[in-house]
Design an enzyme around this catalytic site. Structure first.
Site, PDB file in Angstrom:
ATOM      1  N   SER A  91      55.177  13.847  32.711  1.00 30.20           N
ATOM      2  CA  SER A  91      55.709  12.495  32.705  1.00 30.20           C
ATOM      3  C   SER A  91      55.543  11.847  31.328  1.00 30.20           C
ATOM      4  O   SER A  91      56.131  12.303  30.356  1.00 30.20           O
ATOM      5  CB  SER A  91      55.048  11.668  33.807  1.00 30.20           C
ATOM      6  OG  SER A  91      55.701  10.433  33.973  1.00 30.20           O
TER       7      SER A  91
ATOM      8  N   ASP B 113      61.007   6.807  30.869  1.00 32.94           N
ATOM      9  CA  ASP B 113      59.951   7.642  30.318  1.00 32.94           C
ATOM     10  C   ASP B 113      60.520   9.062  30.183  1.00 32.94           C
ATOM     11  O   ASP B 113      61.666   9.319  30.568  1.00 32.94           O
ATOM     12  CB  ASP B 113      58.690   7.564  31.172  1.00 32.94           C
ATOM     13  CG  ASP B 113      58.863   8.155  32.553  1.00 32.94           C
ATOM     14  OD1 ASP B 113      60.018   8.276  33.017  1.00 32.94           O
ATOM     15  OD2 ASP B 113      57.857   8.508  33.201  1.00 32.94           O
TER      16      ASP B 113
END
Length: 542
Positions: free
Chosen positions: A144, A289
């Site tokens: 992530s 992100d």
């Protein structure tokens, strides 16, 4: 080196004998005489839990590497029914494709079916694909928004949501039973999916309502990640004008050269996209992100500047957007215990069902009912239509479509997202939130702070009496136990919990004030209240 091999060296030599990766073998061979380095890598291991695995790349069980990944894949395969299938996705981080291919080889070698994504794609596409393909599980290789040297291994179940207990413990036990990885049977017959899986995902997003967005100007950054191409296609499908994209951050780059941390929440991470928005006169700033499961927004202010919206503010706006475009009293909206209480007020105002869960989308998706919207304050949103949410996880692409649609609707009426926030404050009260994080190098410090807070909870914070203390480890409001404390104050709330993915103690603050006619004044008072509360909590943890 003289004398008998140390236990750490013996473990390292056993690891070397089975490691298929020449890079980590060479790295470890150079460390065999460094007892401190060996203890760091072999004195502990990455624990498999509800967040799967996540850690720094390198050799040894306390690092992310091919041995760790193959063991995880074998444990997962052992937990799945015979003949079932696993769909495997990956982002553009270092080793992500290699880890995904190793997973496919182990899964097929165990007699299961494996589908491999056609290339680096957003996490929500993988989550969608699990249900679309009827897979028993899914694996997403991603860390992530972690630093460049990290990678991770996220596991989804057949419902397209991340795993929760007891499945995580069962997989962990199966991993413990895995022997040498060089003795695992490896297959080659996995299926590499084509673009049709992305098309199916984009087709699913077509249920999201989008008004006429002609003339809308959006500035966008994928933060060196994998969101750009899918988001551009999603915007085109929805009739939203193509956004201006930050050139320096447009291509996937696992080193994330323009940001200290590739997380839109971090100071400075959105500087380039804000500069682009200023140059292009954007109505909305959108940031994902790196694996595109999170969404950050910023909007122009009345004085010509820019304001980044909090996750809670975006959650409230998107919730009302979804509720305006769906119907039925059985609709369910869900958030977590650390997010703003605003969503509960919105649910009451619209006459729909509301639920709070533990932190994490894995819990949001376990709420029972016709879930049309879920969010958590950490920039995660799942948007839906009449038949429920499109993806059973947070999705920064579909949320970006919804945010652009909402902005277009407001723009058509001569209004902005800031105007809509003021409307909510007048209707539901001003819900102001903030965070305080304490980062540590020694995790035992967090354990000690939590123990001290339980033993001696504060009687007041920033002049507000603490009216109740909920120890979340004992379970609260029917929720499963979790390590956390909730302090209920007069007109405010503080939740303290250890981070599940980083060495941090996280504190979530909320102040609720009536707005009246002067929202700006109420917001200024709430900001002052939050500042005082943050200072009081920081002093409490010092």
């Amino acid at each position: 080196m003289t004398g008998a091999p140390t236990p750490m060296r013996e473990l390292a030599e056993l690891w070397l004998a089975q490691d298929p990766d020449p890079e980590t073998r060479a790295e470890l061979a150079a460390l065999l005489d460094d007892e401190d380095a060996l203890r760091d890598r072999f004195g502990a291991r990455l624990e498999f839990g509800t967040a799967g695995l996540r850690g720094e790349l390198g050799a040894g069980p306390n690092r992310m590497n091919r041995v760790t990944v193959m063991r995880a894949a074998a444990g997962l395969a052992a937990r799945l029914p015979a003949g079932s299938g696993v769909v495997i996705g990956f982002d553009a981080r270092h080793n992500s494709r290699r880890f995904a291919e190793d997973t496919a080889a182990v899964v097929t070698g165990a007699g299961l079916r494996a589908w491999l994504m056609p290339g680096p794609l957003p996490t929500p596409v993988l989550a969608f694909a699990v249900r679309h393909l009827g897979a028993a599980a899914g694996v997403m290789v991603t860390a992530s928004h972690n630093p460049p040297r990290d990678n991770g291994y996220k596991v989804y179940w057949s419902d397209g949501a991340q795993i929760v207990p007891p499945v995580d413990r069962e997989i962990s036990a199966a991993i413990d039973a895995v022997g040498r990885v060089d003795e695992l049977p490896l297959g080659e017959g996995w299926t590499v999916l084509g673009d049709e899986i992305v098309e199916a995902y984009l087709d699913a997003l077509s249920v999201l309502p989008v008004a006429d967005a002609a003339g809308l100007k959006v500035a966008y950054t994928p933060m060196h990640g994998v969101g750009r191409d899918v988001l551009l296609r999603a915007f085109e499908r929805a009739g939203i004008p193509a956004p201006a994209v930050v050139a320096e951050q447009a291509e996937p780059d696992p080193d994330f050269p323009t940001v200290a941390f590739p997380n839109p929440e971090e100071p400075g991470a959105m500087d380039l996209v804000l500069a682009l928005a200023a140059r292009t006169g954007a109505d909305l700033v959108v940031a994902n992100d790196p694996d595109a499961d999170r969404l950050a927004l910023a909007v122009p202010t009345r004085d010509g500047g820019w304001r980044a919206l909090t996750g809670d503010e975006v959650g409230g706006l998107l919730a009302e957007h979804v509720l305006r475009h769906t119907s039925g009293d059985d609709r369910l909206v869900v958030t977590t215990i650390v997010s703003s209480s605003l969503l509960g007020a919105i649910a009451r105002g619209h006459g729909v069902r509301f639920a709070e869960t533990l932190t994490g989308f894995k819990w949001i998706m376990k709420a029972e009912g016709r879930l049309v919207f879920g969010y958590e304050e950490a920039l995660g949103y799942s948007v839906g239509a009449e038949d429920g949410v499109v993806v059973h996880d947070k999705d920064g692409v579909s949320a970006a479509v919804a945010a652009a649609a909402l902005t277009a609707e407001a723009r058509r009426d001569g209004r902005t997202l800031l105007d809509l926030l003021d409307d909510q404050a007048r209707r539901y009260g001003l819900h102001a939130t903030a965070q305080l994080s304490v980062r540590v190098d020694d995790l035992s410090l967090i354990t000690g702070m939590m123990a001290r807070l339980r033993a001696e909870p504060p009687k007041e914070l920033a002049g507000r009496p603490v009216e109740a203390v909920d120890d979340l480890a004992r379970g609260a409001d029917g929720l499963p136990p979790t390590d956390g404390l909730r302090f209920r104050l007069d007109g405010a709330r503080v939740v303290v919990r250890p981070s599940g993915t980083e060495p941090k103690l996280k504190c979530y603050l909320e102040v609720v004030r009536p707005a009246g006619d002067d929202v700006d004044a109420a917001r200024a008072r709430a900001d002052a209240d939050l500042t005082a509360l943050r200072q009081a909590v920081a002093a409490l943890l010092a």
